[in-house]
Design an enzyme around this catalytic site. Sequence first.
Site, PDB file in Angstrom:
ATOM      1  N   MET A 215       0.813  -1.214   0.000  1.00 16.07           N
ATOM      2  CA  MET A 215       0.000   0.000   0.000  1.00 16.07           C
ATOM      3  C   MET A 215       0.849   1.267   0.000  1.00 16.07           C
ATOM      4  O   MET A 215       0.372   2.329  -0.401  1.00 16.07           O
ATOM      5  CB  MET A 215      -0.958   0.001   1.199  1.00 16.07           C
ATOM      6  CG  MET A 215      -2.052  -1.051   1.093  1.00 16.07           C
ATOM      7  SD  MET A 215      -3.095  -0.862  -0.373  1.00 16.07           S
ATOM      8  CE  MET A 215      -4.095   0.527   0.116  1.00 16.07           C
TER       9      MET A 215
ATOM     10  N   ILE B 198       0.546 -12.140  -0.806  1.00 15.06           N
ATOM     11  CA  ILE B 198       0.163 -13.548  -0.764  1.00 15.06           C
ATOM     12  C   ILE B 198      -1.204 -13.668  -0.089  1.00 15.06           C
ATOM     13  O   ILE B 198      -1.417 -13.142   1.003  1.00 15.06           O
ATOM     14  CB  ILE B 198       1.229 -14.376  -0.022  1.00 15.06           C
ATOM     15  CG1 ILE B 198       2.585 -14.213  -0.727  1.00 15.06           C
ATOM     16  CG2 ILE B 198       0.819 -15.847   0.047  1.00 15.06           C
ATOM     17  CD1 ILE B 198       3.764 -14.765   0.035  1.00 15.06           C
TER      18      ILE B 198
ATOM     19  N   ALA C 175       5.420  -8.644  -2.825  1.00 15.85           N
ATOM     20  CA  ALA C 175       4.765  -9.952  -2.839  1.00 15.85           C
ATOM     21  C   ALA C 175       3.532  -9.890  -1.942  1.00 15.85           C
ATOM     22  O   ALA C 175       3.650  -9.700  -0.737  1.00 15.85           O
ATOM     23  CB  ALA C 175       5.720 -11.038  -2.358  1.00 15.85           C
TER      24      ALA C 175
ATOM     25  N   HIS D 258      -8.627  -9.103   2.534  1.00 16.03           N
ATOM     26  CA  HIS D 258      -7.584  -8.070   2.561  1.00 16.03           C
ATOM     27  C   HIS D 258      -6.691  -8.138   1.315  1.00 16.03           C
ATOM     28  O   HIS D 258      -6.340  -7.112   0.728  1.00 16.03           O
ATOM     29  CB  HIS D 258      -6.745  -8.241   3.833  1.00 16.03           C
ATOM     30  CG  HIS D 258      -5.647  -7.250   3.996  1.00 16.03           C
ATOM     31  ND1 HIS D 258      -5.872  -5.931   4.319  1.00 16.03           N
ATOM     32  CD2 HIS D 258      -4.301  -7.386   3.876  1.00 16.03           C
ATOM     33  CE1 HIS D 258      -4.717  -5.295   4.390  1.00 16.03           C
ATOM     34  NE2 HIS D 258      -3.745  -6.156   4.125  1.00 16.03           N
TER      35      HIS D 258
ATOM     36  N   PHE E 289       6.326  -3.208 -13.243  1.00 15.35           N
ATOM     37  CA  PHE E 289       5.509  -3.672 -12.119  1.00 15.35           C
ATOM     38  C   PHE E 289       5.816  -5.134 -11.828  1.00 15.35           C
ATOM     39  O   PHE E 289       5.407  -6.024 -12.561  1.00 15.35           O
ATOM     40  CB  PHE E 289       4.025  -3.478 -12.439  1.00 15.35           C
ATOM     41  CG  PHE E 289       3.126  -3.661 -11.258  1.00 15.35           C
ATOM     42  CD1 PHE E 289       3.038  -2.675 -10.290  1.00 15.35           C
ATOM     43  CD2 PHE E 289       2.365  -4.811 -11.113  1.00 15.35           C
ATOM     44  CE1 PHE E 289       2.200  -2.827  -9.192  1.00 15.35           C
ATOM     45  CE2 PHE E 289       1.523  -4.981 -10.021  1.00 15.35           C
ATOM     46  CZ  PHE E 289       1.444  -3.986  -9.060  1.00 15.35           C
TER      47      PHE E 289
END
Length: 157
Positions: free
Chosen positions: A60, A85, A83, A91, A116
């Site tokens: 974020m 996961i 990463a 969430h 990206f």
Amino acid sequence: MGQLNVIEGHYDASGLRFAILASRFNDFVVDRLISGSIDCILRHGGTKENITIVRVAGAMELPLVCKKLSLTSKFDGIIILGAIIRGSTPHFDYVASEATKGVVNVSLQTDVPIGFGVLTTDTIEQAIERAGSKAGNKGSDATLAVLESIRVIQKIS
């Protein structure tokens, strides 16, 4: 019939300055992505002196810091690595979606090419596979994408 005009980029990092912006969360995966990105830059003529690594807490935080880096005019390209996961709550979906949208918006607003390389996987094993084992290294892939974009934009401009 005339000949087509094709504009393509090439993988040449010489003389280019890069920021590698990476999250610390899931660092056991992200550190491998960073290594793949650095290796890719060096293999394509770049130098360590032209690589700046910036670490943030999680996915974020990537869009805002990416925007700040873009606005400095110090970098020809930015490689975003992380990463995300999947866990047992929604969430994952929010973080993956918002981080992606945010980084895309930065690229469009600032005209700085961004590679990206944020993994979005269901399992830790899938993330590890994409960080240098069976499925290649997505840090390297994101770096190749930004290299090509930089060179295409140079030819268009």
